[in-house]
Enzyme design. Sequence first.
Site, PDB file in Angstrom:
ATOM      1  N   GLY A   1      37.411  50.182 -71.861  1.00 33.86           N
ATOM      2  CA  GLY A   1      37.042  50.725 -72.925  1.00 33.86           C
ATOM      3  C   GLY A   1      35.789  51.601 -72.775  1.00 33.86           C
ATOM      4  O   GLY A   1      35.552  52.037 -71.660  1.00 33.86           O
ATOM      5  N   GLY A   2      35.228  51.917 -73.773  1.00 33.73           N
ATOM      6  CA  GLY A   2      34.192  53.076 -73.990  1.00 33.73           C
ATOM      7  C   GLY A   2      32.997  52.347 -73.202  1.00 33.73           C
ATOM      8  O   GLY A   2      32.131  53.190 -72.781  1.00 33.73           O
TER       9      GLY A   2
ATOM     10  N   LYS B   1      32.529  42.027 -67.857  1.00 32.57           N
ATOM     11  CA  LYS B   1      32.590  43.157 -68.374  1.00 32.57           C
ATOM     12  C   LYS B   1      31.578  44.036 -67.797  1.00 32.57           C
ATOM     13  O   LYS B   1      30.350  43.686 -67.481  1.00 32.57           O
ATOM     14  CB  LYS B   1      32.091  43.501 -69.839  1.00 32.57           C
ATOM     15  CG  LYS B   1      32.380  44.527 -70.513  1.00 32.57           C
ATOM     16  CD  LYS B   1      32.175  44.375 -71.871  1.00 32.57           C
ATOM     17  CE  LYS B   1      33.655  43.928 -72.515  1.00 32.57           C
ATOM     18  NZ  LYS B   1      33.859  44.078 -73.826  1.00 32.57           N
TER      19      LYS B   1
ATOM     20  N   ASP C   1      29.892  47.679 -83.721  1.00 30.39           N
ATOM     21  CA  ASP C   1      31.319  48.197 -83.235  1.00 30.39           C
ATOM     22  C   ASP C   1      32.341  47.173 -83.552  1.00 30.39           C
ATOM     23  O   ASP C   1      33.217  46.981 -82.625  1.00 30.39           O
ATOM     24  CB  ASP C   1      31.065  48.354 -81.827  1.00 30.39           C
ATOM     25  CG  ASP C   1      32.325  49.334 -81.238  1.00 30.39           C
ATOM     26  OD1 ASP C   1      32.946  49.838 -81.973  1.00 30.39           O
ATOM     27  OD2 ASP C   1      32.426  49.266 -80.016  1.00 30.39           O
TER      28      ASP C   1
END
Length: 949
Positions: free
Chosen positions: A685-686, A704, A804
């Site tokens: 992801g970003g 992550k 987000d």
Amino acid sequence: MSIQIVVLSLSYSLTLFLAFLVLPSSWKANSAPIREAEALLKWKESLGNQSILESWVTPAPANATTQSPCRWRGITCNSAGNVIAINLAYTGLRGTIEKLDFSSFPHLLRLDLKVNQLTGKIPSSIGLLSKLQFLDLSTNSFNSQLPISLANLTQVYELDISRNNITGELYPSLFPDGTSRSKTGLISLKNFLLQDTLLSGRIPNEIGNLKHLSLLALDGSLFYGPIPPSLGNLSSLTVLQLSSLRLSGNIPVSFGTLRKLNILYLHINHLTGHVPEELGNLSSLVVLHLAVNNFSGNLPSQVCGGGKLVNFSASFNNFSGPIPKSLRNCKTLYRVRLEKNQLTGNIAQDFGVYPNLTYIDLSYNKLSGELSSNWGECRNLTLLKAAGNMIGGKIPDEISQLNQLVELDLSSNQLSGIIPSQVGKLSKLFSLSLNDNKLSGQIPAGIGRLSNLQSLDLSTNRLSGSIPYQLGDCSKLQNLRLNENRLNATIPYQIGNLVALQGLLDLSYNSLSGEIPWQFGKLTNLENLNLSHNNLSGEVPSSLSNLWSLVSVNLSDNNLEGPLPNSNFFRSAQPEAFRNNNDLCGERQGLKPCSATSTEKNGGNDKNKIVVIVVASLASILIFVMVCIWILAFLHQRSVNQSELEDIPIRENLFPIWQFNGKFMYKDILEATKNFDETCCIGVGGFGEVYKAEMADGQVFAVKKLSSHGDIEMEEVKSFKNEIAALTEISHRNIVKLYGFCSQIRHLLLVYEFMERGSLAKILSNDVGAKELDWTKRIRVIKGVAHALSYMHHDCVPQIIHRDISSKNVLLSPELEARVSDFGTARLLNPNSSNWTAVAGTYGYVAPELAYSMAVTEKCDVYSYGVLALEVLMGNHPGELISYLHSSPDHKIGLEDVLDPRPSSPVDQKLEDELSFVLNIAILCCGANPQSRPTMSRVSQQLEVGCFW
Ligand SMILES: *[C@@H]1O[C@H](CO)[C@@H](O)[C@H](O)[C@H]1NC(C)=O
Ligand SMILES: *[C@@H]1O[C@H](CO)[C@@H](O)[C@H](O)[C@H]1NC(C)=O
Ligand SMILES: *[C@@H]1O[C@H](CO)[C@@H](O)[C@H](O)[C@H]1NC(C)=O
Ligand SMILES: *[C@@H]1O[C@H](CO)[C@@H](O)[C@H](O)[C@H]1NC(C)=O
Ligand SMILES: *[C@@H]1O[C@H](CO)[C@@H](O)[C@H](O)[C@H]1NC(C)=O
């Protein structure tokens, strides 16, 4: 032998005779089903293609056995093959019944079509169903008038034509039985405006012919005119529902003969006159609703004459005279609403002890006397209201025994004495209103134990002493009114802990002194703040510039001085809000500009001095720590350089938030992800990559790896240490658990609970997943995300804004429940961004105001949430729909315009109503104006309650 022959021939002729008897009738029975089948098929044809009627097929001419409709869906036959019941309730059937030839069903006993989408007329040929016993056409959209021919259905014992097209009550707040609350406020209103599509006309007097009727329900349509007196002839009636119509005139005296009547609904009509005393003869009466009419005169004194009355409402009428005598000993009472009349009497003498009573509202009458201690014996009471009467005396201490009480409203009476000190025992209390009385003494500190309290109004009394600091423990308080009392001393700073305060904080017209606590800056949801007419001094704390939600403020008539807080709201507020103070200044009309000297004066303030000292010493400690870190880091860097093989830096030890089996886990993660090998990568992801880490002991985590452009500065990481630590503390059903994090030279690792099912985006993007995620599950996902956001916005201190929200950040549990992930991490990646940033969020979910670089508030999350909810309904991102909504806000979007076609369409009305409700909320959340968006706590609450207004 001859006897044998005789017997044989006898039996033979008997068989023949029987055969003759049977033959013609079976022949007849064969022809009737053909006629019935044909009639049904003809009706089906008029309805177009509806899957519900799939089994209704034209018989193949060769195969005689399939000619009977008896096996078709919803059809029941008797042994002779005649259709005796048609039951297509709750099938989503659309169309009319005008093409259904009722003359073809001479044997029909039951016709049940309730809860469908049928429209048009009820044809008068329905009167041909002469054997019909049961007729239910309720909850459809039939319009026009009732056919008089209904009077021919003399065998009918249940006749229900209620709720044709009104899906909700017209007065959502008036639900006398507490159950019929509108699920779809918006929709019912719309339907109300489409009056001409409803059943209307007068109730035909001929209904009085249906002698066997036990249930007659005509409620929730648009019948008008008088109640036919002939209804008094229906001596078998047990249930009569005539509510939510436009009936006028009186209740017929003949009703007094309906001896078997259990339930009588007459509420929400235009009925007038006196209620006949004869209603007291209805000795079986259990439920009687007379609310919301124009009745006058006395209530029937023997209304509980049968001793069975459970649920009684007469509110919103013009009843006068005394409280009915029979109510005093009516032990069965469960729910009573008499508010908004002109009833007189002594509240101490007219009411008894009701062990089952849960709800009683006597507000806005002319009751006098004192509250008796008997009320303390009604242990099951959840609501007690007697506002707007002339009740005097003290509030009995026994009130605090009502431990089920949720709402207590005794406002606008003549109560005196003190507030019972044990009031804190009412732990379920949600709303307490004692305002507008003559109460004196102190506010009991025990009020702080009311942890469920959302509204507290003690205004306009004679309360004195200081505000108890314990009030700061009422963490759910949304409205607090203590104005117009004699409260003195300083405002306890703990009031600033009431971060749920939303509507109003009114402390005006007291004698409060000292400073406004700077902790008030935490009240970021507060819309109205009134501190006027006190003796507050010192500066207005600059922290008040954090009150994003303010709509009005009043600080007038105090001794305040110095500059006003630096925020848009304070810059544009009306000067009247600040008048009659000592020396307030600011860059606005009506106030003098702040000079240098006045800023200097701030320094002279003792509290500020302390703050400065504390901050300075904290800063020096921080610098010291940072230097240490720098030295450590430097040494460590060298050690890495020295041994190239040793690829595990010790720098991670700086923030060992999470220990795994006692030792820090970076090494384990490296092992479990094979050194962050591609094969373990489950998403990009970003933020960076996500890896599946299967630990040696079998535990699975999602790791992550936040990649950063350039090194993340250790100071930055440090400054988020506390934030991440706070995130690891959170445990909420709808939030992905963050177990911990570790920092490494080039990246941060966040260790999360592993979610096998992946993200919402993933499941919606494939057809199998989209089918599996059916409407009930989707609603649950939408609710779950709302709960998570509400929790982070309103129950966490400090508040956490996600920034987000998107379908990629909502993961799914094995049961397909929503788990929001990545709370707070948007900020980690953009550490320089304080609340002021334009860079946050995923394209397509970002609130429009961020384009103009306004503050990131929780309302940005609300917007993203709205987009997400639409996406769940539609199955893909709403895209242009939102700009369309913004450009033409008046355009109504219906469910049919948006629903994802992949899951099977919702069949029952309840689910459909719920989806419409969700759609309406989603649209509200996507509003262009952040202020028009609801808060997540409201969204989450209303989704549970199912009613927005
Ligand atoms: C009630 O029934 C009686 C006899 O069946 C009839 O005479 C009378 O008119 C009916 N009452 C009303 C109000 O229709
Ligand atoms: C019905 O009520 C009225 C008025 O309360 C009373 O006079 C009458 O006797 C009652 N009738 C019967 C049959 O009980
Ligand atoms: C209160 O309600 C419960 C269940 O709703 C019931 O079992 C109980 O008997 C009631 N209490 C009293 C004092 O009647
Ligand atoms: C205080 O201000 C609020 C909001 O402007 C207002 O609704 C309220 O009536 C005021 N209180 C008094 C006592 O005037
Ligand atoms: C208001 O407070 C000041 C001190 O700040 C005190 O001198 C004054 O007496 C107070 N006035 C009233 C009316 O309480």
